[in-house]
Design a protein around this motif. Structure first.
Motif, PDB file in Angstrom:
ATOM      1  N   THR A 380      48.595  50.244  34.150  1.00 38.26           N
ATOM      2  CA  THR A 380      48.856  49.039  34.931  1.00 38.26           C
ATOM      3  C   THR A 380      50.156  48.467  34.733  1.00 38.26           C
ATOM      4  O   THR A 380      50.805  47.674  35.656  1.00 38.26           O
ATOM      5  N   THR A 381      50.827  48.590  33.493  1.00 42.49           N
ATOM      6  CA  THR A 381      52.262  48.035  33.341  1.00 42.49           C
ATOM      7  C   THR A 381      53.192  48.822  34.384  1.00 42.49           C
ATOM      8  O   THR A 381      54.231  48.240  34.784  1.00 42.49           O
ATOM      9  N   ARG A 382      52.698  49.807  35.008  1.00 41.74           N
ATOM     10  CA  ARG A 382      53.712  50.591  36.069  1.00 41.74           C
ATOM     11  C   ARG A 382      53.757  49.251  37.113  1.00 41.74           C
ATOM     12  O   ARG A 382      54.767  49.580  37.967  1.00 41.74           O
ATOM     13  N   LEU A 383      52.911  48.345  37.521  1.00 43.69           N
ATOM     14  CA  LEU A 383      53.083  47.491  38.383  1.00 43.69           C
ATOM     15  C   LEU A 383      54.378  46.416  38.088  1.00 43.69           C
ATOM     16  O   LEU A 383      55.117  46.292  38.698  1.00 43.69           O
ATOM     17  N   PRO A 404      40.035  45.884  44.573  1.00 41.13           N
ATOM     18  CA  PRO A 404      38.720  46.267  44.778  1.00 41.13           C
ATOM     19  C   PRO A 404      38.054  47.058  43.698  1.00 41.13           C
ATOM     20  O   PRO A 404      36.936  46.997  43.249  1.00 41.13           O
ATOM     21  N   HIS A 405      38.819  48.161  43.178  1.00 38.15           N
ATOM     22  CA  HIS A 405      38.303  48.619  41.822  1.00 38.15           C
ATOM     23  C   HIS A 405      37.909  47.899  40.702  1.00 38.15           C
ATOM     24  O   HIS A 405      36.971  48.311  40.000  1.00 38.15           O
ATOM     25  N   HIS A 406      38.808  46.953  40.503  1.00 34.41           N
ATOM     26  CA  HIS A 406      38.334  46.076  39.558  1.00 34.41           C
ATOM     27  C   HIS A 406      38.008  44.780  39.709  1.00 34.41           C
ATOM     28  O   HIS A 406      37.910  43.752  38.576  1.00 34.41           O
ATOM     29  N   ASN A 407      37.506  44.460  40.956  1.00 35.95           N
ATOM     30  CA  ASN A 407      37.007  43.327  41.256  1.00 35.95           C
ATOM     31  C   ASN A 407      37.933  42.005  41.174  1.00 35.95           C
ATOM     32  O   ASN A 407      37.358  40.974  40.798  1.00 35.95           O
ATOM     33  N   VAL A 408      39.153  42.065  41.353  1.00 35.50           N
ATOM     34  CA  VAL A 408      40.036  41.186  40.976  1.00 35.50           C
ATOM     35  C   VAL A 408      40.899  40.849  42.410  1.00 35.50           C
ATOM     36  O   VAL A 408      41.225  41.640  43.166  1.00 35.50           O
ATOM     37  N   SER A 409      41.510  39.612  42.397  1.00 29.76           N
ATOM     38  CA  SER A 409      42.098  39.469  43.593  1.00 29.76           C
ATOM     39  C   SER A 409      43.665  39.722  43.702  1.00 29.76           C
ATOM     40  O   SER A 409      44.370  40.166  42.724  1.00 29.76           O
ATOM     41  N   HIS A 410      44.147  40.017  44.940  1.00 31.35           N
ATOM     42  CA  HIS A 410      45.529  40.281  45.066  1.00 31.35           C
ATOM     43  C   HIS A 410      46.361  39.417  44.276  1.00 31.35           C
ATOM     44  O   HIS A 410      47.365  39.621  43.497  1.00 31.35           O
ATOM     45  N   THR A 411      46.041  38.246  44.693  1.00 27.89           N
ATOM     46  CA  THR A 411      47.145  37.040  43.782  1.00 27.89           C
ATOM     47  C   THR A 411      46.991  37.064  42.165  1.00 27.89           C
ATOM     48  O   THR A 411      47.755  37.065  41.588  1.00 27.89           O
ATOM     49  N   TYR A 417      51.418  40.365  37.449  1.00 25.36           N
ATOM     50  CA  TYR A 417      52.702  41.624  36.866  1.00 25.36           C
ATOM     51  C   TYR A 417      53.869  41.407  38.022  1.00 25.36           C
ATOM     52  O   TYR A 417      54.820  41.951  37.678  1.00 25.36           O
ATOM     53  N   GLY A 418      53.762  40.632  38.946  1.00 25.22           N
ATOM     54  CA  GLY A 418      54.769  40.513  39.839  1.00 25.22           C
ATOM     55  C   GLY A 418      55.666  39.381  39.738  1.00 25.22           C
ATOM     56  O   GLY A 418      57.004  39.295  39.679  1.00 25.22           O
ATOM     57  N   SER A 509      57.772  41.651  26.015  1.00 26.20           N
ATOM     58  CA  SER A 509      57.455  42.439  27.263  1.00 26.20           C
ATOM     59  C   SER A 509      58.162  43.954  27.091  1.00 26.20           C
ATOM     60  O   SER A 509      59.501  43.699  27.010  1.00 26.20           O
ATOM     61  N   PRO A 510      57.458  44.833  27.323  1.00 26.30           N
ATOM     62  CA  PRO A 510      58.100  46.160  27.402  1.00 26.30           C
ATOM     63  C   PRO A 510      58.652  46.543  28.573  1.00 26.30           C
ATOM     64  O   PRO A 510      58.225  45.880  29.649  1.00 26.30           O
ATOM     65  N   LEU A 511      59.761  47.221  28.611  1.00 23.75           N
ATOM     66  CA  LEU A 511      60.734  47.105  30.024  1.00 23.75           C
ATOM     67  C   LEU A 511      59.971  48.408  30.679  1.00 23.75           C
ATOM     68  O   LEU A 511      60.335  48.554  31.921  1.00 23.75           O
TER      69      LEU A 511
END
Length: 671
Positions: A380-383, A404-411, A417-418, A509-511
């Motif tokens: 997920t850190t790829r995000l 949808p895979h983890h039942n979490v919202s886009h926001t 991560y963004g 935080s890792p780079l």
């Protein structure tokens, strides 16, 4: 799994056979199939034998070489035996008649102190070199096999597979190491050397050690390197993963007895079970046993639908244990008879019940999916990496696929991560990149540009300026205040804040995804958990084997490009592709796994309520020096009032304090 122990008197006094006998006897559970002792003047070794591999049936330890100048005691399974055969001078016997300890001894004769660099597998061993008058010790790459020791310069060096064996010697103090207690209460287990006992240490993973009259020297023989692997296609990555993973499982199937797999229904345990079953079937060997935890009382924790998907493929002998039959405090008195440290994880009772079942079935070896999440990485850190690189198009595609895979919202995913990367752009005065990112986030997620600029551009920029003005005030803000369970006076006494700053890099935080992946694979909690897994198995005279802790597999997974870890919203994509046709599809494409917290909370608050209340009312005296009792009592009241809906923070705080108090009460460790 076996038990090793030894004594080297550095004052040239003869070793007491009587004390070695005590050490051997107290570790009888590690090896009920035999015991032996070797003593020569100021050095002595002991061994407890558990037969597991075909070769172990003829193994005699401690082992003296033909020349009589080297002696070894070992708890080891060497996996690259075929590779070593042409390189070493080994007995003129078929390979299946050559023991793992003979391989190690031959490797030492050829490569000396560099021999661990040439070994694959799980091992902890000690070799007495009569020519050099030195003791050489080594531990495997990730610390699957334990190695504890006590060293008093110019007096004695003593080692063993478990701390309790060291405490058989009168020279070894039984004093509490309060620094370790503070680390535990702070949930900061990064020190790979210390234990809960003062001056009793652990040889860290991937380390060797020499002890002689000149002193003690420890060094690392291997480090996990960050490199990138480039193959021509997704199919090539998947094929290579399948090859390496299959070999990791195959190595751990070398056995003279039937084997059990811990089958939870998750991706990791299912992968190991399916591959192991296929390998055993191909070789015409006994069917694989599976042992699964089921939850009738707490159905939201039950995974039988996924467990059955594996069982329906056939070739397995299933067994079940009640995961909701006991609570996390139910059997601590029994556990503390074997477990030398109090620092238990809240899921300890699952392997306990499964291993108890394996023992009753007459089994000796268990396979599990321990920490496949860490080895393969959900990615997920790829995000964050994509956002940092300004690849907002790909970022948005992955977020919308992952949600949808983890039942979490886009926001929610964007927020985690963004947006932190957007704030970093403002802090770095990269206003063009900031403006471009704002436009992309608005385009893909529909968030107001004005709000993005105000909350993630202007505010972070102003906060950074204010922080520079108040730099001295900011530096005085204590990390200890973020750990309210730990008593401030105690934390200051043992310099806890300095330890956290030195040892714990989780606040930075890792780079890159690879950096984050590397950190997770080298953290101290991984080592400690493996040591606990060893003890949970040893209690029942079992050997736990962990295919995901294979050095080759870990090196491969770390080297994968980030898109092989997270792709199209699926974490661990390379593994999902690799096991196509091997795993049931319902498991291959699972988004997450069942959360067992409800069972833990129910067990703590209901099944173990009497024990919990007894400790909170009558047994806090032993830990008052270390904890903020008022904070603990408040958390306890919230926990029992909230019933099964308590917060993780409250349940963790209460669990830590109660288990520590019970352990201190049981062990009576001196301060």
């Amino acid at each position: 799994m076996s038990g090793i122990m030894g004594v080297q008197n550095l004052n040239s006094q003869p070793v007491s056979y009587q004390y070695l006998e005590k050490m051997v006897d107290i570790l009888a559970h590690r090896g009920p199939d035999g015991a032996d002792i070797w003593v020569e003047e100021s050095v002595g070794f002991g061994h407890r034998m558990l037969w597991t591999t075909p070769e172990s049936l003829i193994e005699k330890l401690p082992l003296v070489n033909q020349a009589g100048n080297l002696v070894i005691t070992a708890d080891a399974r060497i996996d690259n035996r075929e590779e070593l055969i042409p390189l070493l001078k080994l007995p003129e016997r078929p390979i299946e008649k050559i023991t793992d300890s003979e391989f190690i001894l031959a490797a030492y004769e050829k490569w000396g102190e560099s021999c661990p660099e040439h070994l694959l597998g799980d091992f902890a061993f000690a070799i007495w070199d009569k020519r050099q008058q030195s003791l050489f010790c080594a531990r495997d790459h990730f610390g699957v096999k334990p190695f504890y020791y006590y060293y008093l310069p110019n007096q004695v060096f003593v080692f063993a597979s478990e701390i309790k064996a060291l405490l058989c010697l009168p020279q070894v103090p039984r004093r509490l190491n309060e620094v370790r207690i503070a680390d535990y209460l702070a949930l900061m287990m990064e020190d790979k050397a210390i234990t809960t006992y003062q001056d009793i240490l652990r040889l860290p993973p991937a380390h060797s050690m020499v002890v002689n009259q000149s002193g003690l020297n420890i060094w690392s023989y291997w480090t996990l390197e960050q490199r990138e692997l480039q193959l021509e296609s997704n199919e090539a990555y998947a094929a290579e993963f399948r090859k390496i993973f299959t070999e990791a499982v195959r190595c751990r199937l070398r056995s003279a007895f039937a084997i059990a797999a811990h089958l939870s229904g998750g991706l990791d345990s299912s992968a190991i079970t399916c591959v192991a079953r296929n390998l055993l079937t191909q070789e015409g060997k006994t069917q694989l046993h599976t042992i699964s935890s089921i939850f009738d009382k707490i159905p939201e924790c039950d995974e039988r639908a996924y467990i059955n998907a594996v069982l329906e493929q056939g070739g397995l002998i299933p067994h079940y244990v009640r995961g909701d039959g006991i609570g996390p405090l139910s059997n601590l008195n029994s556990i503390f008879q074997y477990e030398d440290e109090a620092l238990l994880g809240p899921s300890h009772f699952y392997p306990w019940t499964i291993n108890d079942a394996a023992k009753k079935l007459g089994l000796r070896i268990t396979l599990d999916g321990f920490d496949g999440d860490t080895t393969v990485s959900h990615g997920t850190t790829r995000l964050s990496e994509l956002a940092r690189q300004g690849k907002w198009n790909t970022f948005a595609q992955e977020v919308k696929a992952l949600s949808p895979h983890h039942n979490v919202s886009h926001t929610a995913v964007l927020r985690n991560y963004g947006l932190p990367q957007l704030r970093d752009l403002a802090k770095q005065f990269r206003w063009i990149a900031f403006a471009q990112a704002v436009q992309k986030i608005h385009q893909y997620f529909g968030i107001s540009r004005k709000l993005l600029i105000i909350h993630h551009g202007i505010k972070p920029f102003i906060q950074q300026i204010l922080q520079r003005w108040h730099k001295q005030e900011k530096s005085q803000k204590s990390l200890i205040s973020q750990i309210p369970l730990v008593k401030r006076q105690f934390a200051e006494q043992i310099h806890l804040e300095e330890r956290i700053q030195t040892l714990d890099n989780s606040t930075q935080s890792p780079l890159t995804l690879r950096e984050e992946h590397w950190r997770s694979l080298t953290q101290g909690i991984l080592v400690y958990t493996l040591e606990q897994m060893d003890q949970y198995a040893a209690m029942f005279s079992l050997e736990a084997r962990h295919p995901f802790m294979d050095k080759r597999l870990i090196e491969f997974c770390l080297a994968l490009p980030s898109e092989q870890k997270l792709c199209q919203g699926w974490g661990r994509m390379v593994m999902r592709r690799a096991l196509d046709g091997i795993l049931p599809e319902t498991i291959q494409w699972r988004g997450g796994k069942t959360n067992l917290t409800p069972n833990f909370l129910h067990g703590l608050v209901h099944r173990d309520r009497q024990i919990l209340d007894e400790v909170m009312c009558n047994k806090l005296e032993s830990i008052e020096k270390y904890i903020n009792v008022d904070f603990l009592r408040t958390a306890y009241q919230r926990l029992i009032s909230a019933d099964d809906k308590a917060s993780n923070d409250d349940s963790t705080v209460v669990w830590q304090a109660v288990t520590l108090a019970l352990w201190l009460d049981h062990k009576q460790v001196m301060l």
